[in-house]
Design a protein around this motif. Structure first.
Motif, short mmCIF file in Angstrom:
data_model
loop_
_atom_site.label_atom_id
_atom_site.label_comp_id
_atom_site.label_asym_id
_atom_site.label_seq_id
_atom_site.Cartn_x
_atom_site.Cartn_y
_atom_site.Cartn_z
N ALA A 109 -1.57 -0.72 -5.76
CA ALA A 109 -1.96 0.55 -5.14
C ALA A 109 -3.19 0.39 -4.25
O ALA A 109 -3.28 0.98 -3.18
N ALA A 112 10.70 3.35 -10.34
CA ALA A 112 9.46 2.99 -9.66
C ALA A 112 9.73 2.17 -8.40
O ALA A 112 9.15 2.41 -7.34
N LEU A 141 -2.11 -1.46 -1.08
CA LEU A 141 -1.19 -0.67 -0.27
C LEU A 141 -1.93 0.19 0.75
O LEU A 141 -1.46 0.36 1.88
N VAL A 146 -2.71 6.80 -8.51
CA VAL A 146 -1.76 5.99 -9.27
C VAL A 146 -2.26 5.79 -10.70
O VAL A 146 -1.49 5.85 -11.66
N PHE A 192 9.29 5.21 -0.20
CA PHE A 192 8.04 5.66 0.42
C PHE A 192 7.60 4.68 1.51
O PHE A 192 7.19 5.10 2.61
N LEU A 193 7.68 3.38 1.23
CA LEU A 193 7.29 2.38 2.23
C LEU A 193 8.21 2.43 3.45
O LEU A 193 7.75 2.27 4.59
N TRP A 223 11.49 4.42 -5.74
CA TRP A 223 10.56 5.38 -5.14
C TRP A 223 9.59 4.68 -4.19
O TRP A 223 9.35 5.17 -3.08
N MET A 224 9.05 3.54 -4.61
CA MET A 224 8.07 2.85 -3.78
C MET A 224 8.70 2.30 -2.51
O MET A 224 8.13 2.40 -1.42
#
Length: 423
Positions: free
Chosen positions: A372, A102, A375, A398, A109-110, A105-106
């Motif tokens: 989420a 997690a 974000l 999410v 992505f960011l 991945w986050m």
């Protein structure tokens, strides 16, 4: 459960092997891979780890967006491969691997989404905590209710009623504490109605909860239009809780600004999470609550008053959820607006399921949903290429992925939602 699971018997013990984690890991990894491959972003991404008021300012971290994202894609792929391998060996994916995936991945992505820009990490996480506060209060109320055997669908109504009462009483008394107390009373009243129909008259608890949510929306909207709006200065202008920095703790780099420069309600939340967890698992009261939620008939035979225990628990749950409503009008926005909870009670209910009816896990799930929600705002501010429509969908996407994909094999309390009729 719609998810296919494989059951193996080892030494007389049934182990349930769930394939949700490897499937979800693989899908998300492929998704991130396609994002990077088809919409590569040039430039560097900066992660700002401090605020100007910090006693010790951590340096900002700047990384090349494309290279860093590819490296994190590889880490995600390794996690997905490990999860698949564990499944083939008839073993479940451990929580630490879920956390690593997690985070990787986050961050990946960011890094892609903020290429050429700056991510304010402290602001992102502190804002996530603020948005999660009502969700955590609601989730704790949901955990208590369902642990006692009552499905608390009315969390959203309790949040909304708490927000309305906090605004009205806080404005009349000119006191944030009076508003907070009123929010607890309002949440308790909604819970009392739920208990009256669900526990005493054996009405379907899901239907009662949904009806209560609609009823509270209607009542508060009517009162807002007819009473609060025409007299906003005197009836809809409550004072706000100020942010208070805890000495020493508030000066810790990165952690201090996020957790220890908050309002009183957030500090109360820390205490409530600890107290509920301790009470549920370490006290006689908690044992009785769990007993009437798992096997009410057996609890009755040893002298536990099942329905009285359920009433007491659901009223406590309503008071806790009501405090979450007060956050809207005493911290976030200094006035009440129609339907201002935005369905947060249903996301709190999802946090209960995602957290497997455990106070700490439900709290962590609510923090995820708050992250989420925040974000989408942060990505919009920094000019991310992510479409605005997806931004608005993000918290709910999410929520769906978390509940449908990561919750795994779970079982609610055995008597959850089942009215108890003695004899």
């Amino acid at each position: 459960m719609s998810t296919n699971v494989e059951e193996t018997r080892l030494a007389g013990v049934t182990t349930v092997i769930d394939k949700k984690a490897p499937v979800l890991f693989s899908v998300l990894t492929v998704g991130l891979l396609l994002i990077v491959a088809l919409a590569a972003q040039s430039g560097d991404t900066t992660f700002r780890l401090a605020t100007p008021s910090d006693f010790v300012e951590l340096p900002a971290v700047t990384v090349p967006s494309t290279l860093t994202t590819w490296l994190l894609v590889l880490i995600c792929a390794a996690c997905a491969a490990g999860s698949v391998l564990l499944y083939r060996k008839e073993r479940n994916t451990p929580m630490w691997l879920v956390v690593v995936f997690a985070v990787a991945w986050m961050v990946g992505f960011l890094t892609w989404a903020a290429a050429g820009g700056t991510i304010p990490v402290v602001g992102l996480l502190a804002g996530s905590l603020a948005l999660a506060v009502p969700l955590v209060f609601g989730a704790l109320g949901g955990v208590l209710g369902e642990r006692s055997g009552v499905v608390n669908i009315a969390i959203d109504g309790q949040l909304l009623a708490g927000a309305f009462a906090a605004a009205l009483v806080g404005s009349l008394a000119g006191s944030t504490w009076a508003g907070l107390a009123a929010s607890m009373v309002a949440g308790t009243l909604v819970a009392l109605v739920l208990g009256l129909f669900a526990i005493t008259y054996f009405v379907d608890q899901v239907i009662v909860g949904v009806v209560l949510n609609v009823l509270v929306i209607g009542l508060t909207s009517f009162m807002f239009t007819q009473v609060l709006a025409p007299n906003s200065e005197s009836l809809n202008s409550p004072p706000r809780f100020p942010a208070l920095s805890i000495p020493v703790l508030g000066d810790i780099p990165l952690i201090g600004p996020i957790f220890f420069r908050q309002t009183v309600i957030v500090y109360i939340l820390y205490a409530v999470v600890a107290i509920v967890t301790w009470a549920l698992y370490r006290t006689r009261w908690g044992l009785r609550v769990r007993a009437v939620g798992e096997h009410p008939k057996a609890a009755d035979t040893v002298g536990i008053k099942v329905n009285l225990t359920r009433y007491r628990t659901i009223l406590i749950a309503g008071a806790i959820a009501g405090m979450g409503g007060a956050f809207y009008t005493l911290v976030s926005v200094p006035q009440f607006n129609r339907e201002m909870t935005g369905g947060a009670g249903y996301i709190a209910l999802a946090a209960v399921i995602f957290g497997k009816w455990d106070p700490v896990r439900a709290t962590l799930a609510a923090l995820l949903f708050g992250f989420a929600s925040n974000l989408q705002g942060v990505l919009s501010v920094i000019g991310s290429p992510v479409p605005s429509q997806f931004m608005l969908m993000l918290p709910y996407v999410v929520t769906i992925f978390a509940v449908a994909g990561l919750v795994g094999k779970s079982r609610p309390p055995a008597a959850d939602g089942i009215p108890y009729q003695k004899g």
